[in-house]
Design an enzyme around this catalytic site. Structure first.
Site, PDB file in Angstrom:
ATOM      1  N   HIS A 101      -9.379  -8.462 -12.191  1.00  0.00           N
ATOM      2  CA  HIS A 101      -9.739  -8.920 -10.842  1.00  0.00           C
ATOM      3  C   HIS A 101      -9.558  -7.725  -9.910  1.00  0.00           C
ATOM      4  CE1 HIS A 101      -7.890 -12.503 -12.754  1.00  0.00           C
ATOM      5  NE2 HIS A 101      -8.712 -13.238 -12.033  1.00  0.00           N
ATOM      6  N   ASP A 104      -6.014  -7.184  -9.004  1.00  0.00           N
ATOM      7  CA  ASP A 104      -5.037  -6.823 -10.055  1.00  0.00           C
ATOM      8  C   ASP A 104      -4.728  -5.342 -10.024  1.00  0.00           C
ATOM      9  OD1 ASP A 104      -5.508  -9.373 -11.021  1.00  0.00           O
ATOM     10  OD2 ASP A 104      -6.778  -8.705 -12.693  1.00  0.00           O
TER      11      ASP A 104
HETATM   12  C1  XLS Z   1      -7.250 -19.038 -14.607  1.00  0.00           C
HETATM   13  C2  XLS Z   1      -8.425 -18.338 -15.084  1.00  0.00           C
HETATM   14  C3  XLS Z   1      -8.548 -16.891 -14.606  1.00  0.00           C
HETATM   15  C4  XLS Z   1      -9.928 -16.370 -14.850  1.00  0.00           C
HETATM   16  C5  XLS Z   1     -10.283 -15.156 -14.077  1.00  0.00           C
HETATM   17  O1  XLS Z   1      -6.854 -20.067 -15.133  1.00  0.00           O
HETATM   18  O2  XLS Z   1      -8.458 -18.409 -16.476  1.00  0.00           O
HETATM   19  O3  XLS Z   1      -7.588 -16.090 -15.218  1.00  0.00           O
HETATM   20  O4  XLS Z   1     -10.142 -16.098 -16.207  1.00  0.00           O
HETATM   21  O5  XLS Z   1     -10.140 -15.340 -12.726  1.00  0.00           O
END
Ligand code: XLS
Ligand code: NI
Ligand code: NI
Length: 446
Positions: A101, A104
């Site tokens: 993200h 991140d």
């Molecule tokens: C959360 C989601 C997230 C997505 C990406 O539960 O899995 O991690 O994969 O935003």
């Protein structure tokens, strides 16, 4: 040794039962069903869980030990240093892809402009490392859920300023996707849904979200970004009800808003369970609608009702997933298996990051071997063909070719005695089928 106190993870084969820092089944270049294992599986490491997760839970602070802890006082210095740790991690593990993200990888500033400047510095370094190592970006995405401004959603926020901010954030995130050659771009709507219907205009919010996706698609075309867009369905958590509840709901949304050509789905094992489905159900639903895009590899816990993001070790489940993938011929046009998973809070040393990925990679490699053996024998294909064979000729064929009418079917059925109808049904010997699948698991891994 490098930054991590671990050597490159070797393939060691099946001599030892105890799993150490080596792969028993994942042999990247081994050819299975006409493709290298690494090309069937296309493993990705999730930045957020691997390099940002401190292993907190609602009752306790982080337990994780990470080699960069305590070394940097400026968050930007730490963000830049983590890029080196990340790429050494990917290389030592032998994962060819990663996912992140925007939030991140770099800290936020006060304005979007400042935040973008931080982000670009880290992206510069990521780009250099991608070139140097050959590791590729399976997908990037935008965190439109962590910051308090997204308390009531992003593209479904009742507050237009937040919608505008989200669009601006997304624009830059798509530019990064283009720059880094992302194979996919993910939209996970963690806060796109409602807490309570009394204060919610559901249709209006969903129309806003669809318009947001169309704007993203227009901009992707404008900048020549050809990453596959993916919606990641999840039923709930953090929001009480999320609009992309499951694959079927997401498909209906895409159809309603003319987005079927724009989006495919990124499906996650634990999310399937939160929607009351199996992972296989979600994958089959997407496959049959032509929208299987990519997979987030993780598993939940039967005894706990939220998103656990456990590393996938359930061989039965990895077998069902890989059966579907082999039947499809690929995970998706640009799909891969992104480990959206974190070690348990009790697996807190840095080496556990390697151990947990190895466990997941071996579980999927073993699932691939088992599913391949089933496909080679056409066990499931034959079983299904036989079960539906009454539609291949006679009255069944008239149903499938569209020539049957209620009148023609009534005429066929009107005088058939009960005994003949019962004789037209067959036991499926389901317990034997399940036992046969177990036998495939034993045989394929011998
Ligand atoms: C959360 C989601 C997230 C997505 C990406 O539960 O899995 O991690 O994969 O935003
Ligand atoms: Ni998830
Ligand atoms: Ni996910």
């Amino acid at each position: 040794m490098g930054l991590w106190d671990v050597e490159k993870i070797p393939f060691v084969g099946t001599d030892n039962v105890e799993q150490g820092l080596g792969f028993r089944y994942y042999d990247a270049d081994r050819v299975v069903a006409g493709k290298k294992m690494k090309d069937w599986l296309r493993f990705g490491v999730a930045w957020w869980h691997t390099f940002d997760q401190e292993l907190v839970d609602p009752f306790g602070t982080g337990t994780s030990h990470r080699p960069w802890y305590g070394k940097y006082s400026d968050p930007m210095d730490e963000a830049l240093a983590k890029v080196d740790y990340a790429f050494e991690f990917f290389t030592k593990l032998g994962a060819e892809y990663f996912c992140f993200h925007d939030r991140d990888i770099a800290p936020e500033g006060d304005t979007l402009r400042e935040t973008n400047a931080n982000l670009d510095k880290v992206v510069d370094k990521i780009e250099e490392n991608m070139k140097a190592t050959g590791v590729k970006l399976l997908w990037n995405t935008s965190s439109l859920f962590t910051n308090p401004r997204f308390v009531s959603g992003a593209s479904t926020s009742p507050f237009a300023d937040i919608y505008a901010y989200s669009a601006g954030q997304l624009k830059h995130s798509l530019e990064i996707a283009k720059r880094l050659g992302a194979e996919n771009y993910v939209f996970w709507g963690g806060r796109e849904g409602y807490e309570n219907l009394w204060n919610t205009q559901m249709k209006r919010e969903q129309a806003h979200m669809a318009q947001f996706f169309h704007m993203c698609n227009d901009y992707a075309k404008e900048i020549g970004l050809d990453a596959q867009f993916l919606i990641e369905p999840k039923a709930k958590e953090p929001t009480m009800h999320q609009y992309d509840f499951d694959a079927a709901t997401a498909i209906a949304f895409l159809q309603t808003y003319d987005l079927m050509d724009v989006m495919k789905l990124n499906l996650e094992g634990n999310h399937a369970n939160l929607a009351g489905h199996t992972y296989q159900h979600e994958i089959r639903t997407a496959r049959e609608a032509g929208v299987l895009g990519s997979l987030d590899a993780n598993q939940g816990d039967k005894l706990i009702g939220w998103d656990m993001d456990e590393f996938p070790t359930d061989l039965y489940e990895t077998t069902t997933v890989m059966w579907e993938v082999l039947a499809e011929g690929q995970i998706g046009p640009h799909g891969g298996l992104n480990f959206d998973a974190k070690p348990r809070r009790t697996s807190f040393v840095a080496e556990d990051l390697f151990r947990s990925h190895i466990a997941g990679m071996d579980a999927f490699a073993a699932g691939l071997l088992i599913a391949d053996k089933m496909h080679e024998d056409k066990y499931i294909e034959n079983l299904q063909a036989q079960r539906y064979s009454s539609y291949d000729s006679g009255i069944g064929a008239t149903i499938e070719d569209g020539t049957a009418t209620l009148a023609s079917l009534e005429e066929y059925a009107l005088d058939k005695p009960q005994s003949e109808l019962i004789a037209a049904t067959q036991s499926d010997h389901l317990e034997s089928v399940k036992a046969t699948i177990n036998n495939y698991m034993f045989e394929a891994l011998k």
